[in-house]
Design a protein around this motif. Structure first.
Motif, PDB file in Angstrom:
ATOM      1  N   SER A  13     -16.975  56.196 -23.919  1.00  0.00           N
ATOM      2  CA  SER A  13     -17.551  54.778 -23.535  1.00  0.00           C
ATOM      3  C   SER A  13     -18.962  54.427 -24.615  1.00  0.00           C
ATOM      4  O   SER A  13     -19.013  53.276 -24.922  1.00  0.00           O
ATOM      5  CB  SER A  13     -17.849  54.617 -22.410  1.00  0.00           C
ATOM      6  OG  SER A  13     -18.984  55.206 -21.962  1.00  0.00           O
ATOM      7  N   GLN A  43     -15.193  52.822 -32.531  1.00  0.00           N
ATOM      8  CA  GLN A  43     -15.048  52.002 -31.157  1.00  0.00           C
ATOM      9  C   GLN A  43     -14.256  50.771 -31.981  1.00  0.00           C
ATOM     10  O   GLN A  43     -14.259  50.454 -32.887  1.00  0.00           O
ATOM     11  CB  GLN A  43     -16.292  51.748 -30.591  1.00  0.00           C
ATOM     12  CG  GLN A  43     -17.040  52.699 -30.021  1.00  0.00           C
ATOM     13  CD  GLN A  43     -16.078  53.235 -28.849  1.00  0.00           C
ATOM     14  OE1 GLN A  43     -14.983  52.756 -28.391  1.00  0.00           O
ATOM     15  NE2 GLN A  43     -16.816  54.227 -28.207  1.00  0.00           N
ATOM     16  N   GLU A  90     -11.147  52.997 -25.314  1.00  0.00           N
ATOM     17  CA  GLU A  90      -9.913  52.866 -24.901  1.00  0.00           C
ATOM     18  C   GLU A  90      -9.403  54.303 -24.575  1.00  0.00           C
ATOM     19  O   GLU A  90      -8.656  54.377 -23.577  1.00  0.00           O
ATOM     20  CB  GLU A  90      -8.997  51.983 -25.876  1.00  0.00           C
ATOM     21  CG  GLU A  90      -9.620  50.650 -26.173  1.00  0.00           C
ATOM     22  CD  GLU A  90      -8.532  50.029 -27.246  1.00  0.00           C
ATOM     23  OE1 GLU A  90      -7.736  50.830 -27.802  1.00  0.00           O
ATOM     24  OE2 GLU A  90      -8.792  48.802 -27.510  1.00  0.00           O
ATOM     25  N   GLU A 125     -10.906  55.400 -21.179  1.00  0.00           N
ATOM     26  CA  GLU A 125     -10.560  54.648 -20.161  1.00  0.00           C
ATOM     27  C   GLU A 125      -9.216  55.206 -19.607  1.00  0.00           C
ATOM     28  O   GLU A 125      -8.859  55.138 -18.587  1.00  0.00           O
ATOM     29  CB  GLU A 125     -10.260  53.120 -20.337  1.00  0.00           C
ATOM     30  CG  GLU A 125     -11.774  52.422 -20.564  1.00  0.00           C
ATOM     31  CD  GLU A 125     -12.587  52.371 -19.318  1.00  0.00           C
ATOM     32  OE1 GLU A 125     -12.012  52.370 -18.035  1.00  0.00           O
ATOM     33  OE2 GLU A 125     -13.796  52.765 -19.161  1.00  0.00           O
ATOM     34  N   ASP A 126      -8.385  55.389 -20.761  1.00  0.00           N
ATOM     35  CA  ASP A 126      -7.171  55.894 -20.197  1.00  0.00           C
ATOM     36  C   ASP A 126      -7.016  57.289 -19.926  1.00  0.00           C
ATOM     37  O   ASP A 126      -6.326  57.496 -18.601  1.00  0.00           O
ATOM     38  CB  ASP A 126      -6.267  55.979 -21.539  1.00  0.00           C
ATOM     39  CG  ASP A 126      -4.772  56.649 -21.272  1.00  0.00           C
ATOM     40  OD1 ASP A 126      -4.146  55.645 -20.578  1.00  0.00           O
ATOM     41  OD2 ASP A 126      -4.360  57.479 -21.647  1.00  0.00           O
TER      42      ASP A 126
END
Length: 214
Positions: free
Chosen positions: A65, A75, A80, A83-84
């Protein structure tokens, strides 16, 4: 990029099953430092039913992140992916009785923010699903983050292997908590299922929270 190596993890965890059975292991722990900490997270996510504890020291997750500066990760793709990773993999760690992460907030090689998000996710899923899991983040103070190589001019704040795992202070830093949590953890197996009320009582009684080492 962005995916776990399932074929490798399948073969590796199968070998762990075989060896633990061969040696009649009482407890099985996935543990590692830095890249090994990432490996410990991967093993616990892939086969949580095997492990009594997952311990990641200075580890990290899949993706990050963190913004581009410092880590060089592209990024928003890396965010992403991370987060997955949280939603599809890390949530499974709530099936492991003990999940510990030891990390320096000032670490410039492995993201403290990412590891904090991993532990928070495990805590959240455990609470919502009444999973019998204890997840905790232990913070390494800045003055110990380079204790392995105190004379180095370029500080990475990623050099705390000895103080967390080997030196006398490691008992207070990590090993004491790990032993205590394993002693209190239920042995794996269907006979150890707890009711919702019993789980809530135990959670409140133990008062699990993250802590700073001092």
């Amino acid at each position: 990029f962005g995916h776990l190596h399932h074929n490798f993890l399948s073969a590796f965890t199968q070998k762990i099953r075989e060896l633990s059975s061969w040696y009649s292991a009482e407890r099985i722990i996935a543990m590692g430092y830095s890249m090994g900490g990432f490996g410990a997270f991967q093993l616990g996510c892939f086969a949580p039913e095997i492990f009594d504890a997952v311990v990641s020291v200075a580890g990290y997750g899949l993706g990050t992140s963190e913004p581009n500066s410092g880590y060089g990760a592209p990024q928003p793709a890396s965010g992403e992916i991370f987060e997955d990773f949280l939603e599809t993999e890390v949530c499974k760690l709530a099936q492991v009785p003990v999940v510990l992460a030891v990390h320096a907030p000032s670490d410039l090689c492995s993201s403290f923010r990412d590891v904090r998000a991993i532990i928070s996710k495990v805590q959240d899923v455990a609470w919502k699903t009444y999973a019998w899991s204890r997840a905790m983040l232990i913070e390494v103070p800045d003055n110990m983050a380079n204790s392995d190589h105190p004379g180095k001019k370029k500080k990475s704040n990623h050099s705390y292997f000895n103080c967390t795992l080997l030196h006398n202070g490691s008992e207070k830093m990590l090993w004491g908590d790990l032993r205590r949590l394993l002693e209190e953890a239920e042995w794996r197996g269907p006979q150890n299922q707890r009711s919702q009320s019993s789980w809530e009582d135990s959670w409140e009684r133990r008062g699990w929270c993250d802590r700073r080492w001092s």
